[in-house]
Design an enzyme around this catalytic site. Structure first.
Site, PDB file in Angstrom:
ATOM      1  N   GLU A   1       0.832  -1.195   0.000  1.00  0.00           N
ATOM      2  CA  GLU A   1       0.000   0.000   0.000  1.00  0.00           C
ATOM      3  C   GLU A   1       0.873   1.254   0.000  1.00  0.00           C
ATOM      4  OE1 GLU A   1      -0.473   2.153   2.790  1.00  0.00           O
ATOM      5  OE2 GLU A   1       0.560   1.062   4.367  1.00  0.00           O
ATOM      6  N   LYS A   2       0.398   2.290  -0.649  1.00  0.00           N
ATOM      7  CA  LYS A   2       1.095   3.588  -0.697  1.00  0.00           C
ATOM      8  C   LYS A   2       0.577   4.429   0.469  1.00  0.00           C
ATOM      9  CE  LYS A   2       2.270   7.348  -3.853  1.00  0.00           C
ATOM     10  NZ  LYS A   2       1.958   8.448  -2.935  1.00  0.00           N
TER      11      LYS A   2
END
Length: 377
Positions: free
Chosen positions: A21-22
């Site tokens: 995930e960013k």
């Protein structure tokens, strides 16, 4: 410049990628070292190369089999986020996604999977064991350290359905990192970023242009004879991009500003002009304010801006990524099988009969941290 999203699935079919995930956090390097008294200290280093000293005894990273030992000359890459905790409140957490230098030995020419493995074995596992054995120490930690969860790139449906909805902190997309490449300073063209449509943003330099007021009789009586800025009015919000090579930032567009947003920005009671501002494009093709990026000194380069614009025009959706997952998985498995066959053939030719090295924690403290790989003739 990052590859446009339309090329992401094809690149991930050709090469093995990890996906995570960013996080919506602040990127910092974590530097582990010692002071003049040979005591353990740490620093956070931001994008501006400013060092932030972590209070003494705020963190401790023991070495394997020695809870009082600690690492020096070690450089870790990660980001600081704020996690929501059960019952309310927030907890700072440092999410690690890479390790550049370990005890004075550079890992940057190793592949990502090797860098992560060394970090986990030498630093993270002993750290986790420390907090498990001494849980009362958690409350005294300056922040909690976690290894960012990385999945195989074909696990995108699990990312969308399970991982992203359950995160205790904000996120704005996915990051795909090539498993086999070296660590690169600055822009890494092997890193692919995917964002939802409303998160495709650009960092601009904000230049405010206020309308001018023509002096009236009262102004003239006070010896004000030239037009002057009306700082109460909504200004023209010019957005500039970074050109590099010593050139001045170049005008690119204007930011849409309604009265409500302007009042909100004024209420910050902070300087607004000449700051880096993150903007997104709405359905009417207007650039809208998201947040200020005081962690950055420059706006996005023109090449990055062109890439984001291409991303906006040529979208890869969540549905597209999930549809490509099977092809990505099949090619990944094929490469893994070929690699395993090569390793088996190499082991037989060297007469090692499949024997494996012992892990560092099985060999005690005498095993040194890895140095640069030895080139085989």
């Amino acid at each position: 410049m990052r590859p446009p999203p339309s090329k992401h699935p094809s690149l991930m079919i050709s090469f093995s990628y990890y996906v995570c995930e960013k996080s919506d956090g602040m990127r910092y390097l974590l530097y582990l070292t010692k002071d003049d008294n040979d005591e353990e200290i740490q620093y956070l280093i931001d994008r501006k190369n400013d060092y932030w000293f972590i209070p003494k005894n705020g963190l401790h990273f023991p070495v394997p089999r020695n809870v009082e030992g600690f690492h020096i000359n070690t450089l870790i890459d990660g980001e600081l986020v704020m996690d929501k905790v059960p019952g309310g409140g927030m907890q700072p957490k440092y999410l690690v996604f890479d390790c550049m230098v370990l005890d004075g030995n550079s890992l940057m020419n190793r592949s990502l999977d090797k860098r992560i493995a060394y970090f986990k074995e030498r630093i993270f596992d002993p750290y986790k064991a420390l907090l498990k054995d001494f849980p009362d120490e958690i409350q005294f930690q300056h922040f909690i350290v976690e290894l960012k969860q990385m999945q195989f790139s074909y696990a995108v449906e699990m990312m969308f359905r399970q991982i992203l909805p359950s995160l205790p902190h904000g996120n704005d997309g996915l990051i795909f990192t090539c498993r086999s490449t070296e660590y690169k300073h600055g822009t890494d063209h092997n890193i692919l970023k995917w964002k939802p449509e409303n998160e495709n943003s650009i960092d601009f330099r904000l230049s405010l242009e206020f309308p001018l007021i023509t002096p009236d009789e009262i102004d003239i009586a006070e010896d004000i004879t030239k037009p002057y800025p009306d700082y109460d009015a909504i200004p023209i919000c010019n957005l500039l991009v970074f050109c590099g090579d010593g050139k001045e930032d170049e005008w690119y567009a204007t930011m849409y500003m309604d009265p409500e947003t302007w009042e909100s920005l004024k209420s910050l009671q902070q300087p607004l002009n000449d700051r880096i501002v993150e903007c997104y494009m709405d359905e009417r093709k207007r650039w809208n304010y998201m947040r200020f990026r005081d962690d950055k000194t420059n706006a996005n380069h023109t090449s990055t801006v062109d890439s984001v614009i291409e991303s906006i025009k040529d979208r890869v959706t969540e549905k597209d990524l999930i549809a490509a997952a099977k092809g990505i998985r099949d090619e990944w498995k094929m490469r893994a099988a070929e690699e395993q066959a090569r390793e088996k053939k190499r082991a037989v030719s060297q007469g090692v009969n499949g024997s494996v090295k012992r892990k560092a924690d099985e060999q005690g403290n005498g095993r040194p941290s890895p140095g640069p790989p030895i080139k085989r003739e």
